[in-house]
Design a protein around this motif. Structure first.
Motif, short mmCIF file in Angstrom:
data_model
loop_
_atom_site.label_atom_id
_atom_site.label_comp_id
_atom_site.label_asym_id
_atom_site.label_seq_id
_atom_site.Cartn_x
_atom_site.Cartn_y
_atom_site.Cartn_z
N VAL A 119 4.87 -5.42 2.56
CA VAL A 119 4.35 -6.18 3.52
C VAL A 119 2.95 -6.16 3.51
O VAL A 119 2.41 -5.33 3.01
CB VAL A 119 5.14 -6.29 5.08
N LEU A 120 2.40 -7.42 3.84
CA LEU A 120 0.88 -7.38 3.79
C LEU A 120 0.46 -7.46 5.34
O LEU A 120 0.83 -8.45 6.32
CB LEU A 120 0.41 -8.72 3.16
N ALA A 128 7.87 -1.35 4.75
CA ALA A 128 8.32 -1.18 5.88
C ALA A 128 9.93 -1.47 5.80
O ALA A 128 10.42 -2.02 4.87
CB ALA A 128 7.70 -2.39 6.72
N ASP A 129 10.49 -0.95 6.80
CA ASP A 129 11.82 -1.07 6.87
C ASP A 129 12.39 -2.58 7.38
O ASP A 129 11.42 -3.23 8.05
CB ASP A 129 12.75 -0.25 7.51
N LEU A 130 13.56 -3.22 7.16
CA LEU A 130 13.83 -4.49 7.11
C LEU A 130 13.94 -4.77 8.73
O LEU A 130 13.75 -6.03 9.26
CB LEU A 130 15.19 -4.81 6.62
N ALA A 131 14.24 -3.90 9.56
CA ALA A 131 14.57 -4.40 11.07
C ALA A 131 13.11 -4.22 11.45
O ALA A 131 13.11 -5.33 12.39
CB ALA A 131 15.11 -2.82 11.75
N GLU A 132 12.03 -3.79 11.05
CA GLU A 132 10.61 -3.77 11.50
C GLU A 132 10.26 -5.18 10.94
O GLU A 132 9.44 -5.93 11.76
CB GLU A 132 9.83 -2.64 11.12
N ARG A 137 8.04 -10.28 12.25
CA ARG A 137 7.88 -11.29 11.59
C ARG A 137 6.64 -11.02 10.45
O ARG A 137 5.53 -11.90 10.41
CB ARG A 137 7.70 -12.51 12.33
N HIS A 138 6.58 -9.90 9.73
CA HIS A 138 5.68 -9.55 8.90
C HIS A 138 5.47 -10.66 7.77
O HIS A 138 6.67 -11.26 7.54
CB HIS A 138 5.85 -8.31 8.43
N MET A 140 5.93 -10.84 4.31
CA MET A 140 6.67 -10.15 3.33
C MET A 140 6.21 -10.56 1.82
O MET A 140 6.17 -11.73 1.51
CB MET A 140 8.08 -10.34 3.16
N ILE A 141 6.11 -9.46 0.89
CA ILE A 141 5.67 -9.76 -0.35
C ILE A 141 7.07 -9.52 -1.27
O ILE A 141 7.12 -10.43 -2.30
CB ILE A 141 4.50 -8.82 -0.90
N GLY A 142 7.87 -8.75 -1.17
CA GLY A 142 8.91 -8.37 -1.84
C GLY A 142 9.77 -7.45 -1.45
O GLY A 142 9.53 -6.73 -0.36
N LEU A 143 10.81 -7.13 -1.96
CA LEU A 143 11.94 -6.14 -1.67
C LEU A 143 12.03 -5.13 -2.73
O LEU A 143 12.15 -5.78 -3.92
CB LEU A 143 13.54 -6.91 -1.43
N ARG A 144 12.38 -4.07 -2.61
CA ARG A 144 13.00 -3.09 -3.57
C ARG A 144 14.01 -2.12 -3.28
O ARG A 144 14.18 -2.07 -2.10
CB ARG A 144 11.69 -1.99 -4.05
N TRP A 145 15.02 -1.84 -4.25
CA TRP A 145 16.03 -1.08 -3.69
C TRP A 145 16.59 -0.14 -5.04
O TRP A 145 15.91 -0.10 -6.04
CB TRP A 145 17.35 -2.01 -3.56
N ARG A 146 17.46 0.63 -5.02
CA ARG A 146 18.22 1.28 -6.02
C ARG A 146 19.50 0.55 -6.36
O ARG A 146 20.38 0.08 -5.61
CB ARG A 146 18.64 2.74 -5.46
#
Length: 240
Positions: A119-120, A128-132, A137-138, A140-146
């Motif tokens: 997030v920016l 940041a975690d998704l709950a936050e 309402r940050h 968001m720039i993107g998501l990463r995962w395994r």
């Protein structure tokens, strides 16, 4: 309205400092703006490289849902394909769906992938975690995962304009020693819950373990669907 199209994180920070309103794909804000008036400044991340990636373990917030394909895990691909109509999916974005929408169809999929968001903020980009992200309402720039071993997504059929349909997302991850963890996320109404349990045991034991979590407090029809989806994904595990 002045629309800014930043091409770097630092430029996006400048836009935020100027009060530019993030618009995502504008599918959720346009009607409100037509009714209430347009902001002086708006910002789209569609020209920001970090927000437009589509990779096996990363997805940008500015990616339109129509562009999400088999480069990402099945659970995320199927979640994106279930949103609205084809016209909506050609304009709606990942960030808009997770942060801006009350339905958040992609959120259960992201939760079972144990995804983290970039997030920016005023001081720059951070994780940041998704709950936050959802609560605050940050931007968001993107998501990463395994990459999971297996994953799945089920969305109940529903009439347009009715209550949100039940969503059950599942994924199994392996740790460095080969042990498996099952993640389940359920959207029931507008609420989303997620649970994790070990799954290197009999399927009935896994289901009993889930019943002792918040999953056990779901309505009977929702619990039945969870059991069906969990049994299906565990049955697809290699060597099981």
């Amino acid at each position: 309205m002045l629309l800014r199209l930043p091409t770097s994180v630092s430029e996006a920070q400048e836009c935020m400092a100027e009060g530019a309103v993030p618009i995502g794909g504008a599918t959720l804000v346009w009607a409100g703006w037509q009714r209430d008036g347009f902001p002086e400044r708006a910002m789209s991340l569609r020209n920001l490289p970090a927000a437009t990636v589509v990779e096996p373990e990363a997805l940008g917030a500015a990616v339109v849902l129509h562009s999400i394909d088999d480069r990402v895990p099945e659970v995320l691909r199927r979640a994106a394909g279930s949103v609205g109509t084809g016209a909506v999916r050609r304009t709606a974005t990942v960030g808009g769906n997770i942060v801006g929408s009350s339905l958040r169809c992609l959120l259960p999929a992201a939760l079972v992938l144990d995804a983290r968001a970039t997030v920016l903020g005023p001081e720059g980009a951070y994780e940041a975690d998704l709950a936050e992200v959802v609560a605050k309402r940050h931007l968001m720039i993107g998501l990463r995962w395994r990459t999971p071993t297996v994953s799945g997504y089920h969305k109940q059929p529903a009439a347009a304009g009715g209550p949100p349909p039940l969503v059950v997302a599942t994924a199994v991850h392996a740790d460095g020693e080969g042990r498996h963890q099952l993640r389940v996320a359920v959207r029931e109404g507008y609420e989303v819950l997620s649970e994790t349990t070990a799954c290197d045991v009999d399927t009935d034991e896994v289901l009993h373990a889930l019943e002792r979590t918040d999953v056990g407090a779901l309505p009977p029809a929702a619990r039945d669907q969870v059991r069906e989806q969990v049994a299906g994904i565990l049955g697809s595990l290699p060597g099981r």
